[in-house]
Scaffold this motif. Sequence first.
Motif, mmCIF file in Angstrom:
data_model
loop_
_atom_site.group_PDB
_atom_site.id
_atom_site.type_symbol
_atom_site.label_atom_id
_atom_site.label_comp_id
_atom_site.label_asym_id
_atom_site.label_seq_id
_atom_site.Cartn_x
_atom_site.Cartn_y
_atom_site.Cartn_z
ATOM 1 N N GLU A 1 25.468 54.973 -2.796
ATOM 2 C CA GLU A 1 24.906 56.024 -1.943
ATOM 3 C C GLU A 1 23.559 55.656 -1.356
ATOM 4 N N ASP A 2 22.978 54.579 -1.835
ATOM 5 C CA ASP A 2 21.606 54.238 -1.462
ATOM 6 C C ASP A 2 21.584 52.953 -0.645
ATOM 7 N N ALA A 3 20.923 52.980 0.520
ATOM 8 C CA ALA A 3 20.865 51.803 1.389
ATOM 9 C C ALA A 3 20.133 50.646 0.714
ATOM 10 N N GLU A 4 19.134 50.947 -0.082
ATOM 11 C CA GLU A 4 18.401 49.882 -0.774
ATOM 12 C C GLU A 4 19.287 49.173 -1.788
ATOM 13 N N GLU A 5 20.117 49.939 -2.487
ATOM 14 C CA GLU A 5 21.044 49.341 -3.448
ATOM 15 C C GLU A 5 22.094 48.500 -2.734
ATOM 16 N N LEU B 1 20.383 40.962 3.627
ATOM 17 C CA LEU B 1 20.470 42.308 4.183
ATOM 18 C C LEU B 1 19.211 43.021 3.711
ATOM 19 N N LYS B 2 18.239 43.114 4.586
ATOM 20 C CA LYS B 2 16.917 43.616 4.224
ATOM 21 C C LYS B 2 16.857 45.136 4.372
ATOM 22 N N HIS B 3 16.267 45.766 3.376
ATOM 23 C CA HIS B 3 16.077 47.212 3.420
ATOM 24 C C HIS B 3 14.698 47.539 3.975
ATOM 25 N N HIS B 4 14.626 48.540 4.837
ATOM 26 C CA HIS B 4 13.363 49.035 5.379
ATOM 27 C C HIS B 4 13.246 50.517 5.045
ATOM 28 N N ALA B 5 12.156 50.898 4.418
ATOM 29 C CA ALA B 5 11.964 52.296 4.028
ATOM 30 C C ALA B 5 11.907 53.213 5.241
ATOM 31 N N HIS C 1 18.323 51.746 8.312
ATOM 32 C CA HIS C 1 17.379 51.219 7.322
ATOM 33 C C HIS C 1 17.715 49.802 6.860
ATOM 34 N N LEU C 2 18.643 49.132 7.542
ATOM 35 C CA LEU C 2 19.097 47.816 7.085
ATOM 36 C C LEU C 2 19.099 46.814 8.228
ATOM 37 N N GLU C 3 18.627 45.616 7.915
ATOM 38 C CA GLU C 3 18.545 44.532 8.895
ATOM 39 C C GLU C 3 19.202 43.287 8.304
ATOM 40 N N ALA C 4 20.186 42.737 9.008
ATOM 41 C CA ALA C 4 20.822 41.491 8.589
ATOM 42 C C ALA C 4 20.075 40.317 9.206
ATOM 43 N N THR C 5 19.629 39.394 8.363
ATOM 44 C CA THR C 5 18.962 38.195 8.876
ATOM 45 C C THR C 5 19.913 37.008 8.696
#
Length: 303
Positions: free
Chosen positions: A49-53, A73-77, A252-256
Amino acid sequence: MTTPTKLQPAPVIDETVRLLTERYVFPEAAEQIAALLQRRLAEGAYDVEDAEELSRLVTADLQSVNGDRHLRLKHHAEPVPPKEGAATLEAMRRDFDTSLGGAPRVELLDGGVAVVELAPMLFPLEWAAEPLSAALTLVSRAEALIVDLRGNRGGDPDTVAFVCGYLLDERTHLNSMYWRGGERAEQSWSPPYVPGARFGGQKPLYVLTGDSTFSAAEELAYDLQQLGRAVVVGESTRGGAHPCQGWTVHPHLEATVPFGRAVNPVSGTNWEGVGVQPDVPCAAAESLGRAHTLALAQLAGRP
């Protein structure tokens, strides 16, 4: 009160897989990683349920095939804009404004040995040229120089070349980049001219590294080491040699995804996966004192 929208992992994985297969510098590895992500999605491994997870789980899988630490897959608050690279650029700008342009410390130690810390990044050259020129010109009069990269997590290869221009006497081939699908390399050279005064290529030079030193900061240490210009003191670095770009795949997510690979003209290879190995290994916390002692001894032995 608005109920938060439930995280949908499938669109995130689908877009990440598309970017991998279209952009990643190693097509065969891209296929393996893409298949792994799709299998893990089907198994329900990303049903969180959590983008950071989700970012943590997917990043572990992205890096599990060939250990490429630039695949993330970077999380951004805070929500990030959809424009390519915008998330990373916004974060960089905040760091730039709070770090004196990436040169937060210039100090003169005993014996005419100067220290310049380059952190937390080697920012885009159009931003960083002025503050870096000021810092490097200031230390140009020192008898010996210590460049502290222990807290530097990467940045712009053009800025690497710019900094090298102050630490060498003449235009020098530093690195070559090979892009996906291209057989010809794009060469990186130190500039023939720099604004301000050079420290130059003859006086003692030491570079400090730690396990947080990454990417373009590793290139700076590696280039100077391979040229025989600097003594690297400290810990092995993280081992990321592939330039990458970021794409927003969720608010809230960025793929590098890396799209090139570096080849050093001296070693014929790079630091990917192994890191830059110090000439003088020691704990990062002790490296400044160690480099200062070495510099004083080297100066005492000079005619």
